[in-house]
Design a protein around this motif. Structure first.
Motif, short mmCIF file in Angstrom:
data_model
loop_
_atom_site.label_atom_id
_atom_site.label_comp_id
_atom_site.label_asym_id
_atom_site.label_seq_id
_atom_site.Cartn_x
_atom_site.Cartn_y
_atom_site.Cartn_z
N GLN A 34 -0.37 10.51 -0.94
CA GLN A 34 -1.45 9.63 -0.52
C GLN A 34 -1.62 8.48 -1.51
O GLN A 34 -1.79 7.32 -1.10
N ASP A 35 -1.53 8.79 -2.78
CA ASP A 35 -1.65 7.75 -3.80
C ASP A 35 -0.50 6.74 -3.69
O ASP A 35 -0.71 5.54 -3.83
N VAL A 37 1.06 5.85 -1.04
CA VAL A 37 0.84 4.99 0.12
C VAL A 37 -0.26 3.97 -0.17
O VAL A 37 -0.08 2.77 0.02
N TYR A 38 -1.40 4.43 -0.64
CA TYR A 38 -2.56 3.55 -0.75
C TYR A 38 -2.60 2.75 -2.05
O TYR A 38 -3.42 1.84 -2.18
N SER A 39 -1.73 3.04 -3.02
CA SER A 39 -1.67 2.20 -4.22
C SER A 39 -0.68 1.06 -4.04
O SER A 39 -0.65 0.14 -4.86
N ALA A 44 -0.73 -0.84 2.06
CA ALA A 44 -2.14 -0.69 2.42
C ALA A 44 -2.58 -1.82 3.35
O ALA A 44 -3.33 -1.60 4.31
N ILE A 47 -1.21 -1.10 6.79
CA ILE A 47 -2.01 -0.05 7.43
C ILE A 47 -3.31 -0.64 7.98
O ILE A 47 -3.71 -0.33 9.11
N LYS A 48 -3.95 -1.50 7.20
CA LYS A 48 -5.19 -2.15 7.66
C LYS A 48 -4.92 -3.01 8.89
O LYS A 48 -5.68 -2.98 9.86
N CYS A 145 -3.25 7.10 7.83
CA CYS A 145 -3.14 5.66 8.03
C CYS A 145 -3.07 5.30 9.49
O CYS A 145 -3.26 4.16 9.85
#
Length: 147
Positions: A34-35, A37-39, A44, A47-48, A145
């Motif tokens: 998870q880190d 992906v979102y770091s 990110a 995904i947004k 995501c």
């Protein structure tokens, strides 16, 4: 409800189980995935953008082919989803989520069966279940995501 020694013991054992789960290799692998992906700022952002496009997709779906942006949105969401599906970090997160879900399903099943063989335990997918009803009743999980 009155707090008895039995209830206190159950609560303490639940706390121990929670601590064991939180310090497990499966949870650690999930957190790392998870880190990863979102770091990643670019990922990110993708995904947004996909999440925003999903909202447009839902709007277009209400009107179907009659919506003026139907073709654009349908093509765009497929392209964005494919890009995310092919991303190694997203794939690793999905695998880690599935592994964690399987552990949680197994723990739920063990707890339910320890109470009674007729107690149904939620399961993340239709394939994992040895409960008396023959299938899981949970909704399962997907990559956060794409939620």
């Amino acid at each position: 409800m009155m707090m008895t020694d039995e209830w206190i013991n159950i609560i303490e054992q639940a706390d121990q189980l929670t601590e064991m789960l939180l310090t497990s290799d499966v949870v650690e692998a999930y957190r790392k995935a998870q880190d990863a992906v979102y770091s990643d700022a670019k990922l990110a952002k993708s995904i947004k953008e996909f999440t925003d496009m999903k909202e447009r997709y839902e709007e277009v779906q209400r009107f179907g082919r009659y919506h003026p942006d139907y073709n654009i949105v349908m093509k765009s969401i497929r392209v964005q989803k494919r890009e995310l599906d092919l991303n190694e970090q997203v794939a690793a997160l999905r695998i880690a989520e599935n592994d964690l879900q399987q552990v949680l399903d197994e723990v739920s099943l063990i707890i339910a069966e320890s109470v009674s063989g007729s107690v149904k335990a939620p399961a993340g997918d239709g394939f994992f279940s040895s409960s008396s009803c023959g299938s899981g009743c949970g909704t399962g999980g997907g990559c956060s995501c794409s939620a």
